[in-house]
Motif scaffolding. Structure first.
Motif, PDB file in Angstrom:
ATOM      1  N   GLY A  54      47.670  38.606  51.745  1.00  0.00           N
ATOM      2  CA  GLY A  54      47.649  37.329  52.460  1.00  0.00           C
ATOM      3  C   GLY A  54      46.933  36.268  51.640  1.00  0.00           C
ATOM      4  O   GLY A  54      47.377  35.123  51.545  1.00  0.00           O
ATOM      5  N   GLY A  55      45.819  36.648  51.031  1.00  0.00           N
ATOM      6  CA  GLY A  55      45.050  35.708  50.232  1.00  0.00           C
ATOM      7  C   GLY A  55      45.835  35.221  49.026  1.00  0.00           C
ATOM      8  O   GLY A  55      45.843  34.020  48.702  1.00  0.00           O
ATOM      9  N   ILE A  56      46.507  36.159  48.368  1.00  0.00           N
ATOM     10  CA  ILE A  56      47.272  35.760  47.178  1.00  0.00           C
ATOM     11  C   ILE A  56      48.415  34.839  47.583  1.00  0.00           C
ATOM     12  O   ILE A  56      48.656  33.807  46.942  1.00  0.00           O
ATOM     13  N   ILE A  57      49.084  35.185  48.679  1.00  0.00           N
ATOM     14  CA  ILE A  57      50.173  34.313  49.140  1.00  0.00           C
ATOM     15  C   ILE A  57      49.622  32.933  49.482  1.00  0.00           C
ATOM     16  O   ILE A  57      50.198  31.901  49.102  1.00  0.00           O
ATOM     17  N   GLY A  58      48.492  32.903  50.166  1.00  0.00           N
ATOM     18  CA  GLY A  58      47.898  31.622  50.540  1.00  0.00           C
ATOM     19  C   GLY A  58      47.586  30.781  49.320  1.00  0.00           C
ATOM     20  O   GLY A  58      47.886  29.581  49.276  1.00  0.00           O
ATOM     21  N   LEU A  59      47.014  31.417  48.333  1.00  0.00           N
ATOM     22  CA  LEU A  59      46.633  30.676  47.126  1.00  0.00           C
ATOM     23  C   LEU A  59      47.866  30.168  46.384  1.00  0.00           C
ATOM     24  O   LEU A  59      47.932  29.003  45.983  1.00  0.00           O
ATOM     25  N   LEU A  60      48.863  31.043  46.239  1.00  0.00           N
ATOM     26  CA  LEU A  60      50.045  30.636  45.475  1.00  0.00           C
ATOM     27  C   LEU A  60      50.795  29.513  46.189  1.00  0.00           C
ATOM     28  O   LEU A  60      51.162  28.515  45.573  1.00  0.00           O
ATOM     29  N   THR A  61      51.027  29.668  47.484  1.00  0.00           N
ATOM     30  CA  THR A  61      51.811  28.631  48.168  1.00  0.00           C
ATOM     31  C   THR A  61      51.044  27.306  48.192  1.00  0.00           C
ATOM     32  O   THR A  61      51.617  26.256  47.934  1.00  0.00           O
TER      33      THR A  61
ATOM     34  N   PHE B  24      38.491  33.911  42.043  1.00  0.00           N
ATOM     35  CA  PHE B  24      39.370  34.204  43.168  1.00  0.00           C
ATOM     36  C   PHE B  24      39.754  35.672  43.246  1.00  0.00           C
ATOM     37  O   PHE B  24      39.650  36.305  44.306  1.00  0.00           O
ATOM     38  N   ALA B  25      40.214  36.223  42.116  1.00  0.00           N
ATOM     39  CA  ALA B  25      40.687  37.605  42.143  1.00  0.00           C
ATOM     40  C   ALA B  25      39.572  38.524  42.619  1.00  0.00           C
ATOM     41  O   ALA B  25      39.766  39.388  43.486  1.00  0.00           O
ATOM     42  N   PHE B  26      38.392  38.316  42.072  1.00  0.00           N
ATOM     43  CA  PHE B  26      37.263  39.154  42.472  1.00  0.00           C
ATOM     44  C   PHE B  26      36.940  38.965  43.953  1.00  0.00           C
ATOM     45  O   PHE B  26      36.748  39.923  44.700  1.00  0.00           O
ATOM     46  N   GLY B  27      36.914  37.708  44.357  1.00  0.00           N
ATOM     47  CA  GLY B  27      36.543  37.403  45.731  1.00  0.00           C
ATOM     48  C   GLY B  27      37.510  37.998  46.734  1.00  0.00           C
ATOM     49  O   GLY B  27      37.093  38.624  47.716  1.00  0.00           O
ATOM     50  N   ILE B  28      38.794  37.836  46.491  1.00  0.00           N
ATOM     51  CA  ILE B  28      39.750  38.275  47.503  1.00  0.00           C
ATOM     52  C   ILE B  28      39.792  39.807  47.564  1.00  0.00           C
ATOM     53  O   ILE B  28      39.994  40.390  48.620  1.00  0.00           O
ATOM     54  N   VAL B  29      39.598  40.455  46.406  1.00  0.00           N
ATOM     55  CA  VAL B  29      39.670  41.911  46.400  1.00  0.00           C
ATOM     56  C   VAL B  29      38.400  42.541  46.945  1.00  0.00           C
ATOM     57  O   VAL B  29      38.445  43.438  47.790  1.00  0.00           O
ATOM     58  N   PHE B  30      37.247  42.058  46.502  1.00  0.00           N
ATOM     59  CA  PHE B  30      36.019  42.776  46.841  1.00  0.00           C
ATOM     60  C   PHE B  30      35.190  42.119  47.931  1.00  0.00           C
ATOM     61  O   PHE B  30      34.442  42.793  48.631  1.00  0.00           O
ATOM     62  N   MET B  31      35.257  40.810  48.037  1.00  0.00           N
ATOM     63  CA  MET B  31      34.411  40.136  49.020  1.00  0.00           C
ATOM     64  C   MET B  31      35.131  39.958  50.352  1.00  0.00           C
ATOM     65  O   MET B  31      34.567  40.196  51.408  1.00  0.00           O
ATOM     66  N   ALA B  32      36.379  39.537  50.261  1.00  0.00           N
ATOM     67  CA  ALA B  32      37.104  39.245  51.494  1.00  0.00           C
ATOM     68  C   ALA B  32      37.424  40.515  52.261  1.00  0.00           C
ATOM     69  O   ALA B  32      37.616  40.482  53.469  1.00  0.00           O
TER      70      ALA B  32
END
Ligand code: SF4
Ligand code: SF4
Lengths: 441, 387
Positions: B277-284, B311-319
Motif C-alpha cells: 500500500g505504501g509503495i503504491i501510495g508513493l508511486l501514484t 522511504f524504503a526503510f521506513g515503509i518496510v521496518f517502521m510502518a
C-alpha cells in the motif's frame, strides 16, 4: 443436501483409525459432575449406597427435576471433593447389574406420543441435558420450542468418534431419535463433516455437509454461517451419539450405559482406536501402557478439559488425548530454525515440513500485552476480532463486547492457540459469556 | 548447556522474593529467558499452543535487519574513509564503520534497556521484547556523525515518551524508534540535517559535506534536469538502489530494505498490505505530482522517489510495527497508502523539511487507531446480533 465451506479455523490432526476395538468391560466407573457445564450438582447418594443402573446420583440445584443417573449397578465406593467442595468424582464399583425400569415407548408410537410426555420421559431418564441450547450451551428449558435442532453426526472434538463407527448397527435407534426430535421441534438439521463416511441410509438424510478446519462442524459455527434471522440464535443441538442414547432410553425404558470413545494423542503408544465403553470408564481400561507423566485431555485438545487427575470417560467427552507435558526450557529457542515446531506461523521452517511435528502441551512462551498483530482475527471461525472483544470484556463494557460478537464465540480455543502474546483469549471470552448468561437467568 | 542452566538455577534465589536483589527480578528473568526460552504451563484450554512467541516474532525483524546492518557498517566506514583519503579496502572500510556504528548500537541498547528495566521494576512487569527491535532500528536511522550523548538522549525520549508513558510495549501509539529520531531532529536540527552530517568525520577535523539526494532536489530549480544532477553527484539509479552513498547508517540501500521486506512478508511478521500500500501510495502520488505541479520535485521520477531518502526503510521496518499500525486489513492498505502519499506531499511542498517519511509514519501512527475503529465498526455493524 447442501455443502458448506468454512475457511477459517485450524485443524490439529490426530488420526484415529475407523475401527472398533472389542468391547471393554470395566470393574468400576466414576461420574465427574464438574465437567458438566453450568450445573450446580447436589448429591443424592453417599458412600456405601447401593445403586442400580439408572439410579439418580446427583441433581442440578438450579432445576431439581434434572437428575444425573448411574451408568452402572453397584456400590458407591468413594466421593472425592476438590477445592471449595467441588465434587471431583463419584466412584462406583460395579457389582450386581440391575436396571431401574422406566416407561418405554414403541418406535411406531413415538409420533403419537404427547410432546410433554416425551420430554418428561427423557428428563426422568437423566438424558435431557444432552440437548444444548445456543449460544450459551446450557441444557434448554423443557417448555421452550426451539427454532430448530441441529444434529451433529461428528463430535465436538476433531479426533472424536467417527459416525462410520458409532452408527454401525444403530441405524434404527438413530431413526427413532429423529422421530423424537420431530416431536420437539418443527425443523431439524443433520450435519456432518464432509470428509466423514456415514452409512448410506443415514447419509441420505444429511441436510448439510460441512467442509473446513476445526471447528467448522461445531453447531455454533455452522449456525453462524447459515442463520437468516435472530431467533435462530437460540437453536438447540445434540450430537449423533447422544441422540442414539436418548432413543435407546425411550425405546427400551432402560438407562443406556455405553458409548463409543476414542483414544489418541502424540504419546499414545497403542494404536489410536475407537472403543465401546461404559460411560464413566477409566482410561486404564483402554490403554495398556502407563500414562502417569502425560497430560490427559478429554473433550478435544482445543476445547476440552485437563483430566490428568480424573481420566474417566464423561457425560459429554468422547475422546482421550495423551499429550507430552511441557519439556525443559530450550537454549536460544527463539533463533532455532525449528523444523518440527507446531505452528501456524511461517517464522519456523516447519511450514516446509509436512511430516510429523513435535506436539507438546506447553505454552511455548510467556504472556505479554497484545501487539495488535491480527492473527487471532485471521483464524476465528465466526469472523470475530477476538482481541477487540477481549479488550471490551477486560474493560467491563458488556454492551460493546456483545456488539462485537461475544455471544457468537463458539469457545473453540483457536484464537488462544495462535496468539503470539499467549493471551488467554478463548478462556476469558468463554467466562465472560457464561457470566453474562448467569446474569440473564 | 547444563552449566548455564545450573548457573541460573543457583542464582535465582537472590532475585526471588526475599532475595538480596528481589527488585531486579525483571532483569534476571529477562536474561534467563533470553538464553532459555520458557516453555510455560498451560492452565486452561486450548491445551496446545502455537510455538511462536514475541521473542521469535521480534528476532525475525532483527534477522531481516542484519543485511542492512552489515552493509550500513561497511558503507559508513567506506564513505568516511573515502572522504578522508584513507583505506577504502573492504576490511579497512568495515573496521572504520565498526568504530563508528558499534558505539551507537551499544549506547542505544544499553540506555534503552536501562529505561526498560527501570520501568519494569517500578511496574513489576516482565521486560518486554519490543525493545530488541527498537534498539537496533534506532541507530540505523541516525546520521553517522551524531554524538553518543545525543544518541542517548534521543533513545531515552523515544522509550519514555514514545512508549513507557503509554504503558509499555503493546500500548504505545507511536513507534518508539521514530519518536526518538523525531525528537533529535527537532532538538538538534544541526546534527540531524543539513549537508554536513552524513559522513563521519571524527571530532578533530572539519565536517565533510555531502549533499543527500533530497537536499539536491530541494536546492534545484524547476528547469533543472534532476536525473542529470543526480548522475553528476554520483547518484545514479544503480547507486541509489544499492545504497553506496552517504546517508543515515542503515537506510541507504533500498535493495536490502526490499530483501528485508520480503522476509517480513513471507514470514507474515510485517503486513504486506502496509508495505505494498505504501509503495503504491508513493508511486501514484509522485506520478500525479510530476503531472500537475511545477516544482523541482516534479522532476523526480516515481522510481527515484522510491529509492531516495528513508522511504524504503521506513515503509518496510517502521510502518509495519504491528503495535503502532492498524490491525485490520483494509485499514492497513489505507494506512500504507497514506504514508506513501504524505511522504511525497511533505517532500514536495515543504522543501525546508525534505525527509517526509518519518513524519508521515508518525502522523499515520496517530490515525491508526481511528482507522481500525472505523473498520471494526463497519464490519461489526454487519453482524447479525446474537441476543
Ligand atoms: S473468539 Fe471464540 S470462536 Fe473465535 S477463535 Fe476465539 S474461541 Fe474460537
Ligand atoms: S493474536 Fe494475540 S497479540 Fe495478535 S492481535 Fe490477537 S490477541 Fe493481540
Amino acid at each position: 443436501m447442501k455443502n458448506i465451506n468454512i475457511k477459517k479455523g485450524y485443524t490439529q490432526v490426530f488420526d484415529v483409525e475407523s475401527r472398533l476395538e472389542k468391547a471393554i468391560s470395566s470393574k468400576e466407573v466414576a461420574l465427574t459432575p464438574s465437567r458438566i457445564p453450568f450445573i450446580k450438582p447436589k448429591l443424592l447418594v453417599k458412600k456405601g449406597d447401593l445403586l442400580k443402573i439408572g439410579s439418580p446420583v446427583f441433581f442440578d440445584k438450579r432445576n431439581p427435576e434434572i437428575k444425573f443417573l448411574s451408568p452402572a449397578g453397584g456400590v458407591v465406593k468413594n466421593i472425592v471433593f476438590g477445592e471449595r467442595r467441588v465434587i471431583k468424582k463419584i466412584l462406583i464399583v460395579i457389582e450386581k447389574e440391575e436396571y431401574e425400569q422406566f416407561e418405554s415407548i414403541n418406535h411406531d408410537k413415538i409420533s403419537k406420543t404427547d410432546r410433554a410426555d416425551l420430554v418428561k420421559h427423557i428428563i426422568n431418564g437423566g438424558l435431557w441435558p444432552l440437548f444444548r441450547e445456543l449460544p450459551y450451551r446450557d441444557y434448554p428449558n423443557k417448555d421452550k420450542i426451539p427454532p430448530q435442532i441441529i444434529v451433529n453426526l461428528n463430535s465436538p472434538e476433531p479426533e472424536g468418534p467417527s459416525p462410520s463407527v458409532y452408527l454401525e448397527n444403530e441405524e434404527n435407534n438413530f431413526f427413532a431419535g429423529l422421530e423424537i426430535l420431530n416431536k420437539l421441534s418443527d425443523k431439524t438439521f443433520i450435519i456432518s463433516d464432509a470428509s466423514d463416511e456415514v452409512p448410506d441410509q443415514i447419509d441420505k438424510l444429511i441436510t448439510h455437509k460441512v467442509a473446513g478446519n476445526y471447528p467448522a462442524n461445531d453447531p455454533g459455527t455452522f449456525l453462524y454461517h447459515i442463520k437468516k434471522n435472530i431467533p435462530e440464535n437460540s437453536s438447540w443441538y445434540i450430537f449423533g451419539q447422544d441422540l442414539i442414547m436418548i432413543a435407546k432410553l425411550v425405546l427400551s425404558g432402560k438407562y443406556p450405559t455405553d458409548k463409543v470413545v476414542t483414544v489418541s494423542g502424540s504419546m499414545n503408544k497403542d494404536d489410536n482406536l475407537h472403543y465401546r465403553v461404559r460411560v464413566g470408564a477409566p482410561l486404564n481400561d483402554l490403554v495398556k501402557h502407563t500414562y502417569d507423566d502425560f497430560k490427559i485431555i478429554q473433550g478435544g485438545v482445543f476445547r476440552g478439559y485437563d483430566t490428568s487427575d480424573t481420566p474417566y470417560s464423561g457425560y459429554f467427552e468422547n475422546s482421550f488425548n495423551l499429550l507430552k507435558k511441557e519439556g525443559e526450557d530450550a537454549l536460544f529457542g527463539f533463533v532455532m530454525p525449528g523444523f518440527k515446531k507446531n505452528t501456524v506461523s511461517k517464522t519456523f521452517f516447519s511450514f516446509l515440513n509436512t511430516g510429523t511435528r513435535e506436539i507438546e502441551c506447553s505454552l511455548n512462551g510467556e504472556e505479554r500485552a497484545c501487539v495488535n498483530c491480527g492473527t487471532c482475527s485471521k483464524f476465528c471461525p465466526v469472523d470475530m476480532f477476538p482481541n477487540i472483544t477481549y479488550k471490551a470484556v477486560y474493560a467491563d463494557e458488556v454492551e460493546e463486547a456483545i456488539f462485537s460478537g461475544l455471544l457468537d464465540c463458539v469457545e473453540c480455543g483457536v484464537c488462544s492457540f495462535v496468539c503470539p502474546s499467549k493471551i488467554e483469549l478463548a478462556k476469558d471470552l468463554k467466562n465472560a459469556k457464561s457470566e453474562y448468561y448467569k446474569e440473564q437467568v | 548447556m547444563k552449566f548455564m542452566r545450573d548457573l541460573f538455577k543457583s542464582n535465582e534465589k537472590f532475585f526471588t522474593k526475599g532475595g538480596m536483589f528481589e527488585k531486579l527480578h525483571p532483569l534476571f528473568d529477562a536474561t534467563k529467558t533470553f538464553f532459555f526460552l520458557p516453555k510455560g504451563k498451560i492452565r486452561s484450554f486450548p491445551f496446545l499452543r502455537d510455538s511462536i512467541e514475541l521473542k521469535r516474532f521480534m528476532s525475525i525483524v532483527i534477522l531481516s535487519l542484519i543485511p542492512l546492518l552489515i552493509f550500513g557498517i561497511y558503507n559508513t566506514g567506506y564513505q568516511a574513509n573515502l572522504a578522508s583519503d584513507s583505506d577504502i579496502s573492504l576490511q579497512g572500510a568495515f573496521f572504520k564503520g565498526l568504530t563508528i556504528t558499534l558505539p551507537l548500537i551499544i549506547v542505544s541498547y544499553s540506555v534503552g534497556f536501562t529505561w526498560e528495566i527501570i520501568f519494569s521494576v517500578i511496574r513489576k512487569h516482565k521486560i518486554s521484547e519490543g525493545f530488541l527491535v527498537t534498539g537496533l532500528l534506532y541507530p540505523l536511522i541516525l546520521p553517522p556523525s551524531i554524538s553518543l550523548i545525543q544518541a542517548a538522549v534521543g533513545i531515552s525520549f523515544g522509550v519514555i515518551i514514545g512508549k513507557e508513558i503509554f504503558g509499555g510495549t503493546g500500548r504505545n501509539i507511536l513507534n518508539p524508534a521514530l519518536t526518538a529520531r523525531a525528537f533529535l531532529f527537532f532538538a538538534y536540527p544541526s546534527s540531524m540535517s543539513g549537508d554536513s552530517v552524513w559522513i563521519f568525520s571524527g571530532s578533530n577535523v572539519d565536517a565533510i559535506t555531502s549533499a543527500t539526494p533530497l537536499s539536491i532536489v530541494a536546492n534545484a530549480t524547476i528547469s533543472d534536469n534532476i536525473s542529470m544532477i543526480f548522475n553528476q553527484a554520483g547518484l545514479s539509479l544503480k547507486t541509489l538502489f544499492f545504497g553506496s552513498y552517504p546517508g543515515c547508517i542503515g537506510e541507504t540501500s533500498a535493495f536490502l530494505c526490499f530483501i528485508g521486506g520480503l522476509i517480513l512478508i513471507i514470514t507474515g511478521i510485517g503486513s504486506f498490505r502496509t508495505i505494498i500500500g505504501g509503495i503504491i501510495g508513493l508511486l501514484t502520488t509522485s506520478f500525479l505530482v510530476s503531472y500537475f505541479f511545477k516544482v523541482p520535485f516534479a522532476n523526480v521520477t516515481p522510481i527515484q522517489h522510491l529509492l531516495i531518502g528513508g522511504f524504503a526503510f521506513g515503509i518496510v521496518f517502521m510502518a509495519t510495527d504491528p503495535v503502532s499500525s492498524p490491525g485490520m486489513n483494509i485499514s492497513r492498505w489505507i494506512y500504507g497508502f497514506l504514508i506513501g502519499f504524505l511522504t511525497v506531499v511533505i517532500r514536495v511542498f515543504n522543501p525546508a523539511y525534505p525527509e517526509g517519511v518519518m513524519l508521515a509514519i508518525l502522523f499515520m501512527n496517530i490515525f491508526a487507531p481511528l482507522l481500525d475503529y472505523v473498520e471494526t465498526r463497519i464490519k461489526l455493524g454487519k453482524r447479525m446480533p446474537n441476543v
